[in-house]
Design a protein around this motif. Structure first.
Motif, PDB file in Angstrom:
ATOM      1  N   THR A 127      31.659 -58.606  24.445  1.00 58.92           N
ATOM      2  CA  THR A 127      31.462 -57.750  25.777  1.00 58.92           C
ATOM      3  C   THR A 127      32.701 -56.911  25.904  1.00 58.92           C
ATOM      4  O   THR A 127      32.712 -55.773  26.490  1.00 58.92           O
ATOM      5  CB  THR A 127      31.557 -58.909  26.796  1.00 58.92           C
ATOM      6  OG1 THR A 127      30.409 -59.540  26.550  1.00 58.92           O
ATOM      7  CG2 THR A 127      31.564 -58.110  28.398  1.00 58.92           C
ATOM      8  N   ILE A 128      33.966 -57.350  25.478  1.00 58.14           N
ATOM      9  CA  ILE A 128      35.256 -56.636  25.481  1.00 58.14           C
ATOM     10  C   ILE A 128      35.187 -55.310  24.748  1.00 58.14           C
ATOM     11  O   ILE A 128      35.415 -54.325  25.224  1.00 58.14           O
ATOM     12  CB  ILE A 128      36.307 -57.395  25.152  1.00 58.14           C
ATOM     13  CG1 ILE A 128      36.811 -58.174  26.346  1.00 58.14           C
ATOM     14  CG2 ILE A 128      37.530 -56.646  25.018  1.00 58.14           C
ATOM     15  CD1 ILE A 128      37.636 -59.518  25.827  1.00 58.14           C
TER      16      ILE A 128
ATOM     17  N   SER B 174      39.296 -61.482  21.704  1.00 59.19           N
ATOM     18  CA  SER B 174      38.260 -60.330  21.961  1.00 59.19           C
ATOM     19  C   SER B 174      37.000 -61.004  21.900  1.00 59.19           C
ATOM     20  O   SER B 174      36.793 -61.905  21.283  1.00 59.19           O
ATOM     21  CB  SER B 174      38.610 -59.102  20.802  1.00 59.19           C
ATOM     22  OG  SER B 174      37.917 -59.689  19.420  1.00 59.19           O
ATOM     23  N   ASN B 175      36.068 -60.205  22.401  1.00 64.74           N
ATOM     24  CA  ASN B 175      34.497 -60.888  21.972  1.00 64.74           C
ATOM     25  C   ASN B 175      33.669 -59.406  22.341  1.00 64.74           C
ATOM     26  O   ASN B 175      34.097 -58.335  22.611  1.00 64.74           O
ATOM     27  CB  ASN B 175      34.138 -61.670  22.911  1.00 64.74           C
ATOM     28  CG  ASN B 175      34.377 -61.288  24.783  1.00 64.74           C
ATOM     29  OD1 ASN B 175      33.773 -60.151  25.036  1.00 64.74           O
ATOM     30  ND2 ASN B 175      34.844 -62.110  25.561  1.00 64.74           N
TER      31      ASN B 175
ATOM     32  N   SER C 209      41.547 -53.168  23.722  1.00 64.07           N
ATOM     33  CA  SER C 209      40.973 -51.722  23.743  1.00 64.07           C
ATOM     34  C   SER C 209      41.772 -50.737  23.156  1.00 64.07           C
ATOM     35  O   SER C 209      43.152 -51.084  22.995  1.00 64.07           O
ATOM     36  CB  SER C 209      40.755 -51.167  25.034  1.00 64.07           C
ATOM     37  OG  SER C 209      41.740 -50.770  25.794  1.00 64.07           O
TER      38      SER C 209
ATOM     39  N   LYS D 111      32.642 -52.659  26.544  1.00 62.59           N
ATOM     40  CA  LYS D 111      33.329 -52.085  27.455  1.00 62.59           C
ATOM     41  C   LYS D 111      34.583 -51.091  27.195  1.00 62.59           C
ATOM     42  O   LYS D 111      34.441 -49.934  27.506  1.00 62.59           O
ATOM     43  CB  LYS D 111      33.810 -53.106  28.415  1.00 62.59           C
ATOM     44  CG  LYS D 111      34.905 -52.627  29.635  1.00 62.59           C
ATOM     45  CD  LYS D 111      35.134 -53.813  30.565  1.00 62.59           C
ATOM     46  CE  LYS D 111      36.108 -53.343  31.829  1.00 62.59           C
ATOM     47  NZ  LYS D 111      37.432 -52.807  31.108  1.00 62.59           N
ATOM     48  N   ALA D 112      35.154 -51.411  26.211  1.00 59.54           N
ATOM     49  CA  ALA D 112      36.105 -50.461  25.829  1.00 59.54           C
ATOM     50  C   ALA D 112      35.689 -49.068  25.058  1.00 59.54           C
ATOM     51  O   ALA D 112      36.168 -48.138  25.229  1.00 59.54           O
ATOM     52  CB  ALA D 112      37.080 -51.233  24.532  1.00 59.54           C
TER      53      ALA D 112
ATOM     54  N   SER E 122      25.611 -58.090  24.699  1.00 59.91           N
ATOM     55  CA  SER E 122      26.817 -57.278  24.439  1.00 59.91           C
ATOM     56  C   SER E 122      26.985 -56.396  23.086  1.00 59.91           C
ATOM     57  O   SER E 122      27.137 -55.237  22.932  1.00 59.91           O
ATOM     58  CB  SER E 122      28.014 -57.856  24.788  1.00 59.91           C
ATOM     59  OG  SER E 122      28.013 -58.360  25.982  1.00 59.91           O
TER      60      SER E 122
ATOM     61  N   ASP F 175      42.856 -62.163  27.218  1.00 65.60           N
ATOM     62  CA  ASP F 175      41.498 -61.845  27.113  1.00 65.60           C
ATOM     63  C   ASP F 175      41.026 -60.442  27.177  1.00 65.60           C
ATOM     64  O   ASP F 175      40.037 -60.242  28.125  1.00 65.60           O
ATOM     65  CB  ASP F 175      40.770 -62.989  27.939  1.00 65.60           C
ATOM     66  CG  ASP F 175      39.343 -63.024  27.390  1.00 65.60           C
ATOM     67  OD1 ASP F 175      38.991 -62.879  26.059  1.00 65.60           O
ATOM     68  OD2 ASP F 175      38.394 -63.528  28.117  1.00 65.60           O
ATOM     69  N   ASP F 176      41.586 -59.602  26.456  1.00 67.11           N
ATOM     70  CA  ASP F 176      41.020 -58.187  26.303  1.00 67.11           C
ATOM     71  C   ASP F 176      41.714 -57.371  25.274  1.00 67.11           C
ATOM     72  O   ASP F 176      42.779 -57.724  24.884  1.00 67.11           O
ATOM     73  CB  ASP F 176      41.495 -57.681  27.546  1.00 67.11           C
ATOM     74  CG  ASP F 176      40.786 -56.071  28.009  1.00 67.11           C
ATOM     75  OD1 ASP F 176      39.507 -56.097  27.878  1.00 67.11           O
ATOM     76  OD2 ASP F 176      41.583 -55.154  28.053  1.00 67.11           O
TER      77      ASP F 176
ATOM     78  N   PRO G 271      41.743 -63.018  31.310  1.00 69.55           N
ATOM     79  CA  PRO G 271      41.616 -61.870  31.803  1.00 69.55           C
ATOM     80  C   PRO G 271      42.626 -60.905  32.407  1.00 69.55           C
ATOM     81  O   PRO G 271      43.541 -61.575  33.195  1.00 69.55           O
ATOM     82  CB  PRO G 271      40.443 -61.510  32.651  1.00 69.55           C
ATOM     83  CG  PRO G 271      39.802 -63.164  32.553  1.00 69.55           C
ATOM     84  CD  PRO G 271      40.827 -63.818  32.054  1.00 69.55           C
ATOM     85  N   GLU G 272      42.942 -59.864  32.564  1.00 69.18           N
ATOM     86  CA  GLU G 272      44.126 -59.269  32.742  1.00 69.18           C
ATOM     87  C   GLU G 272      44.327 -59.588  34.422  1.00 69.18           C
ATOM     88  O   GLU G 272      45.628 -59.734  34.899  1.00 69.18           O
ATOM     89  CB  GLU G 272      44.031 -57.741  32.755  1.00 69.18           C
ATOM     90  CG  GLU G 272      45.488 -56.984  32.926  1.00 69.18           C
ATOM     91  CD  GLU G 272      45.590 -55.430  32.566  1.00 69.18           C
ATOM     92  OE1 GLU G 272      46.585 -55.081  32.548  1.00 69.18           O
ATOM     93  OE2 GLU G 272      44.614 -54.941  32.260  1.00 69.18           O
TER      94      GLU G 272
END
Length: 372
Positions: free
Chosen positions: A51-52, A48-49, A25, A55-56, A356, A22-23, A299-300
């Motif tokens: 918010t991700i 992805s979403n 970048s 952040k990236a 986001s 779930d990430d 998530p990682e």
């Protein structure tokens, strides 16, 4: 017993749980980390979403060159965001393409969400889904559409056109049944439209940890001994009953008629699996939701925790439905309003992604101005 006792993520795969990250970048892509996770952590998909992506964009210089070109071209902020996100999704799809080919299109998938500001607008959601499907132009793409009341007909229409869909922001059992109905209707229409059903795939993202976070807060406010005993039970019970509904719907004659024409089932996907309460095991939303033909997008931090000390003991869902129903009934008995909880979580989920998205637009706008 499955093999690989020293590799919990591999054991999950052996039990029929697809491990997704779930990430995403550009830094993760250009540094080869996604390819490494595919090799070393049994990752077979990416979600992805907004918010991700927000952040990236704030991390490193990976987007600088593209932002510079977009600024020189004078594109709008909305189009710049589409170009940036599509670039990453296309790249990830190419990295995962061998997995897609090896699994006959079941895994090796990457998800890209429609603009969350459209979550209450059916026609615009469909138009955006078409545009993103065309823009990314990869067969292993999922278009993410939220499971709002307005999103349900959009899901059906997208599937009817042959677009593979990841249905997101599902919290309630009733809404999940509506999602499955929208999926079946979409495939029935796709068949009537002449599409090959074998090429249309879907997952239904059922959110987990946010349910416990909200219900535990309400239980703490109630404050009785019985209420405290019920902390941490809601999310897993809710997800397990969702799987029971999945088994029912995909054992129906309606589904079997589609399956006979080559259709693949819409898999339940456990989303929001990062544990928010440190009192709980950091792998509970993985190890307590092991069932065949599911996806767990992590998530990682959750991925690494599971790889390090997750205890995968086999199927932990089937055979638990009576207990799960009893847990939800007990919540109602102490005064937790399930319908109010899931309605609130859906509204909050849409609002959080909208916020986001606005942050992403703002960040891109600033960088476009700086490069103009």
């Amino acid at each position: 017993m499955t093999e690989h006792p020293d590799r919990p993520l591999r054991r999950l795969s052996d039990e029929g749980v697809a491990v997704w990250l779930d990430d995403i970048s550009r830094e993760r892509l250009r540094g080869g980390n996604l390819a490494e996770l595919i090799r070393e952590r049994d990752v077979v998909g990416v979600t992805s979403n907004p918010t991700i992506f927000e952040k990236a964009l704030k991390e490193g210089d990976a987007y600088d060159a593209q932002l510079h070109d977009l600024a020189i071209r004078g594109v709008s902020v909305d189009e710049a965001v589409r170009a940036i996100t599509a670039y990453d999704i296309r790249w990830a799809a190419d990295v995962l393409r061998p997995v897609y080919d090896a699994t006959g299109g079941v895994d090796g998938r990457v998800s890209l969400e429609v603009d969350p500001r459209l979550a209450r607008e059916t026609d615009r959601t469909v138009a955006e889904a078409r545009a993103l499907w065309w823009l990314v132009d990869r067969p292993n793409l999922f278009i993410k559409i939220p499971a709002t009341a307005e999103g349900l007909p959009a899901i059906t229409r997208a599937l009817a056109e042959g677009i593979s869909v990841n249905v997101t922001l599902i919290f309630s059992l009733e809404r999940y049944r509506e999602v499955m109905d929208a999926f079946l209707s979409g495939l029935e229409q796709a068949r009537a439209n002449g599409h090959d059903l074998a090429g249309i795939h879907s997952v239904a993202s059922f959110f987990v940890s946010r349910v416990d976070a909200e219900i535990d807060k309400r239980l703490d406010a109630i404050g009785t001994d019985r209420a405290r005993e019920l902390r941490g039970r809601a999310a897993i019970a809710n997800a397990r009953l969702a799987y029971a509904a999945y088994e029912e719907v995909f054992g129906s004659q309606r589904w079997k008629a589609l399956e006979a024409d080559g259709a693949r089932p819409q898999r339940p996907l456990w989303a929001s699996t990062g544990v928010k309460d440190p009192a709980y095991s950091d792998t509970r939303y993985v190890t307590e939701l092991v069932a065949p033909n599911t996806v767990n997008t992590m998530p990682e931090a959750t991925l690494e925790a599971t790889a390090d000390h997750g205890e995968v003991t086999g199927d932990t869902v089937r055979g638990t439905y009576a207990r799960a129903r009893a847990d939800l009934d007990a919540l109602a008995e102490v005064g937790v309003d399930y319908d109010d909880v899931v309605r609130l979580l859906e509204d909050e989920g849409v609002q959080k992604f909208e916020k986001s998205w606005e942050g992403l637009l703002g960040g891109v706008s600033q960088q476009l101005d700086a490069n103009a």
